[in-house]
Each structure stands twice: as C-alpha cells, then as structure tokens.
Design an enzyme around this catalytic site. Structure first.
Site, PDB file in Angstrom:
ATOM      1  N   THR A 247      63.644  43.555  -9.403  1.00  0.00           N
ATOM      2  CA  THR A 247      64.059  43.792  -8.008  1.00  0.00           C
ATOM      3  C   THR A 247      63.967  45.289  -7.710  1.00  0.00           C
ATOM      4  O   THR A 247      63.328  46.036  -8.445  1.00  0.00           O
ATOM      5  CB  THR A 247      65.472  43.225  -7.754  1.00  0.00           C
ATOM      6  N   ASN A 248      64.573  45.745  -6.608  1.00  0.00           N
ATOM      7  CA  ASN A 248      64.559  47.177  -6.275  1.00  0.00           C
ATOM      8  C   ASN A 248      65.928  47.590  -5.755  1.00  0.00           C
ATOM      9  O   ASN A 248      66.846  46.770  -5.717  1.00  0.00           O
ATOM     10  CB  ASN A 248      63.450  47.455  -5.250  1.00  0.00           C
ATOM     11  N   ARG A 249      66.050  48.833  -5.348  1.00  0.00           N
ATOM     12  CA  ARG A 249      67.389  49.361  -5.022  1.00  0.00           C
ATOM     13  C   ARG A 249      67.832  49.128  -3.579  1.00  0.00           C
ATOM     14  O   ARG A 249      68.838  49.663  -3.137  1.00  0.00           O
ATOM     15  CB  ARG A 249      67.419  50.868  -5.284  1.00  0.00           C
TER      16      ARG A 249
ATOM     17  N   ALA B 180      62.783  45.513   1.617  1.00  0.00           N
ATOM     18  CA  ALA B 180      61.961  46.131   0.572  1.00  0.00           C
ATOM     19  C   ALA B 180      61.495  44.982  -0.327  1.00  0.00           C
ATOM     20  O   ALA B 180      62.232  44.534  -1.201  1.00  0.00           O
ATOM     21  CB  ALA B 180      62.797  47.122  -0.218  1.00  0.00           C
TER      22      ALA B 180
END
Ligand code: FMN
Length: 396
Positions: free
Chosen positions: A207-209, A274
C-alpha cells in the site's frame, strides 16, 4: 450574522444540557430564539430553564392550544427564519427523514419550510448504524444542513464519534452556512480518496502512505457548496462524512471498475486517491512462510485509471493529483498533458510537514495553457475550497 428568528428544537440526548449554553450564545449574539422540546429532552433539562432564557413559553405539546397561538406547531414553524435541531437524537433524525409528526418537535419541523440545521449527537454505534447513515444521507439530499458530530469522549465512558460539538462551533457553523454559496448545486461530483491495497498473500499487502484526508475534505466542502457527492474511498481510517454516499474499494482494479461506472454520470471527477501503480502478479493463496532469506515479488502494472478517464472524457471536468518527490512542476505538467486533464493538483510528498497523513497541504494548481497557481500552506478544507473555486472557472 444579521438578526434571525431561530426556532431551537431540543430532543432527548445526554448533550441536551449543552443546548442551554447554545441558546444563551444565540441570544447574546442578537438572535431571537424560541424553544420546543420533546418529552425526552424534558427528562434532561426543564422547560423553565429555556423559558427564562428566551422570555417565552417553551413549546412542549401539540395540543396546548391557547388564544394567542391557536395551532402552536404552525405558529412556531411560521415564526422562524431558521430551524435548529440540537442535540438531534437518532429518533428525530429518523422521524424527519420519514415525515413523521407525532409530537410538537417533529410536527413543527414537518411544517417548516425555512432552512433546517441539524446537530446529531449520539452514541457512535447509533451514529454508524446503517439506518442512521441512510437517514442522514436522505436529509442531506432533502436540503437539510447537517453538522458532522465530533469525535471525542462520549458519555458512555469511551472515545468515539457522535459527540455534540461545542456551542461556539455550532454558532460558527450557522454563520458560515449563511455565507456559503451553493455554487455547486445539482452538480454531480465524484471524488476518490485514500490508498489502495494489493495482496501479497492472504495476510500481507502493498500500500502507500495516503490517509485520504485531502479527498475527504474535498467531499465535505463540495457537499457544503451544494454538490451531489459520491466518494469512492480506498482504505482509510477516516469515518465516512455524514450524508455522503461512500463506495469502498480495496485494489486499484476495484477502483477502476467503480470509478468508470460513476464517471458516466459525473459532471466533475476528482481523482485524489493514491492508487497502487503495480499489483502482485501472482498473490500467494496461502500465507508465505519465512523459510527463505529472500522473497522476490513479481509486480505487474495496473491500469492507469486517470489515463483511461482522459480518453473516455466527454463534457466532464477531469481533475488529477500528482504526488511527486522530485521535479514537482515538470513531472506534474507532463502528467497533466499526457492524461488529458483539465486541472492537476501537484503535491510535494517529499516534505513531511504537508501532504500524506497531515492536516495541512501546500499545492500548485496546473491547467493547460495557463499560469500555475501556487496555494499557500493551509488546512485541507481551505485547500479544498480553493481547488473547487478553480474548478468552477473551467469551461468545458
Ligand atoms: C441517559 C440517556 C442518554 C441518551 N442519550 C442519547 C443521545 O445522546 N442521542 C440519542 O440519539 N439518544 C439518546 N438517548 C435515547 C433517547 O432519549 C431515546 O431514543 C428517545 O426516544 C429520544 O426521544 P426524542 O427524540 O423524542 O427526544 C438517551 C437516553 C438516555 C436514557
């Protein structure tokens, strides 16, 4: 706020005592106030308190007919410029949604054709019950203004969402609501938010932030300005904004399918999510054991959703976000042109004081054949307002 006649409808929740301070504050600010109370509300605070503050009898009974005001609920409804329901129980929210009129408060509200402001306050489980979510969404669709409940210490002894905001905050919200222009009225806005997740195995993912805060702020602000908002949300810890339809997705592929369906009816599409650019080629069916020193993962490219929408685009206004860690403007401009965007919000995510996960942002707005607009650092609601102001000027 210029002087208004405010009918304050008080229902029976633990926050009823705070309505006393709010009524005082309204009167102190020059408002004319009359109060109606449910039987439940009277268990928490007596009508005498409000009668003393407002110097007027409190409306407590539909059938309390006197010579001056022959039909009390109609008299109160017709007198008021604003109806304010505070605190609003789950019960009155449900009654307002369905047009039930079985006591003085619900009956007068049904007879009111002036703007209605509702401040829900309840236990978190009641607030997040599907029935309450459905009811609040319907009230928003009916044009009722709803104040998002606060998160904090609840009377039940634990922290959660559902607390009544403080009287000062409620007054500011009323003031602001009268200033806010409904300049997105009847516009269908689809907003994506949050990050996506791609499975490595049944228990791990990539995943991402992204926290989803920017997309959620855009959804909230667009709704305030009158838009019909659909929020397509990846994974986030944020609670769904009151009255907004939220479609939850996990992977980029889920996001692509949901977004394309919503895009057909959208006037404006804002892609603030995102999404993961790559997914795992062959996610393991069982949990991968830690027997090996290396685990090589084969990643394949996901569909570029923004690019697909750029190709599908008809009259829609298409807005993208670019999160860059270097050469922000050059990279973002390239992305805008390659993807046929009307507006690109460029975000420097290499700084940890703004962008991912924070409450503030500082962005640059890029449009084809126009000078870049640099927005000063501000909270995400303010940035959202500025982005919407810019969208309003785009003619397609
Ligand atoms: C101590 C106590 C606290 C309550 N607090 C709330 C509350 O904060 N929000 C809510 O929706 N209901 C709350 N309730 C339940 C309502 O009082 C109940 O649903 C009642 O039927 C509401 O009636 P009304 O909407 O006509 O006032 C509470 C009940 C009790 C006994």
């Amino acid at each position: 706020m210029e002087q208004k006649r405010i009918a304050v409808y008080i229902t029976g929740g633990i926050a009823t005592y705070k309505a006393v301070s709010l009524v005082r504050l309204l009167i102190k600010n020059g408002m004319l106030v009359r109060v109606a109370m449910t039987k439940g509300a009277q268990k928490f605070v007596t009508p005498l308190t409000f009668a003393t503050l407002t110097k007027h009898d409190v409306y407590t009974d539909v059938f309390n007919v006197n010579d001056n005001e022959f039909v009390p609920h109609i008299a109160l409804a017709d007198w008021s410029d604003i109806a304010l329901v505070v605190p609003a129980t789950a019960n009155i929210v449900a009654k307002m949604t369905h047009g039930i009129a079985d006591d003085i408060v619900s009956t007068a509200l049904l007879a009111t054709d002036t703007p209605k402001f509702v401040v829900p306050a309840m236990n978190e489980k009641m607030l997040l019950n599907k029935a309450t979510i459905r009811n609040l969404k319907q009230l928003v669709a009916d044009g009722v203004h709803i104040l998002e409940p606060a998160t904090g210490f609840l009377a039940e002894g634990y922290s959660g969402k559902g607390r009544m905001p403080e009287p000062e905050e409620i007054y500011e919200w009323l003031q602001a609501s009268f200033k806010i222009q409904q300049d997105f009225l009847n516009k269908n806005i689809v907003i994506t938010a949050g990050g996506t997740q791609e499975n490595l195995d049944p228990v791990r993912y990539l995943t991402n932030r992204s926290s989803g805060k920017m997309g959620y702020a855009l959804a909230k602000v667009a709704q305030k300005r009158g838009a019909n908002v659909t929020l397509i949300s990846g994974v986030t810890k944020l609670s769904p904004p009151v009255g907004i339809e939220v479609k939850k997705v996990i992977t980029t592929a889920d996001m692509a399918t949901t977004v394309k369906i919503a895009f057909e009816k959208a006037d404006i599409m804002i892609m603030a999510a995102a999404v993961s650019d790559y997914r795992v080629a062959n996610p393991a069916k069982q949990k991968v054991k830690k027997d090996n020193d290396h685990w090589l993962v084969d990643l394949v490219k996901n569909e570029d959703i923004l690019k697909s929408l750029g190709k599908l685009k008809g009259k829609q206004i298409l807005v993208g976000f670019a999160a860059e860690t270097e050469n922000l403007i050059a990279n973002a401009s390239k992305k805008m042109l390659a993807k046929n965007l009307d507006l690109l919000v460029a975000n420097d995510v290499s700084r940890n004081d703004i962008g991912f996960g924070t409450d503030e942002n500082e962005v640059t707005l890029l449009q084809p054949n126009q000078d870049a607009i640099q927005l000063k650092r501000a909270n995400k609601d303010k940035i959202a307002d500025k982005i919407l102001d810019t969208i309003l000027k785009i003619k397609n």
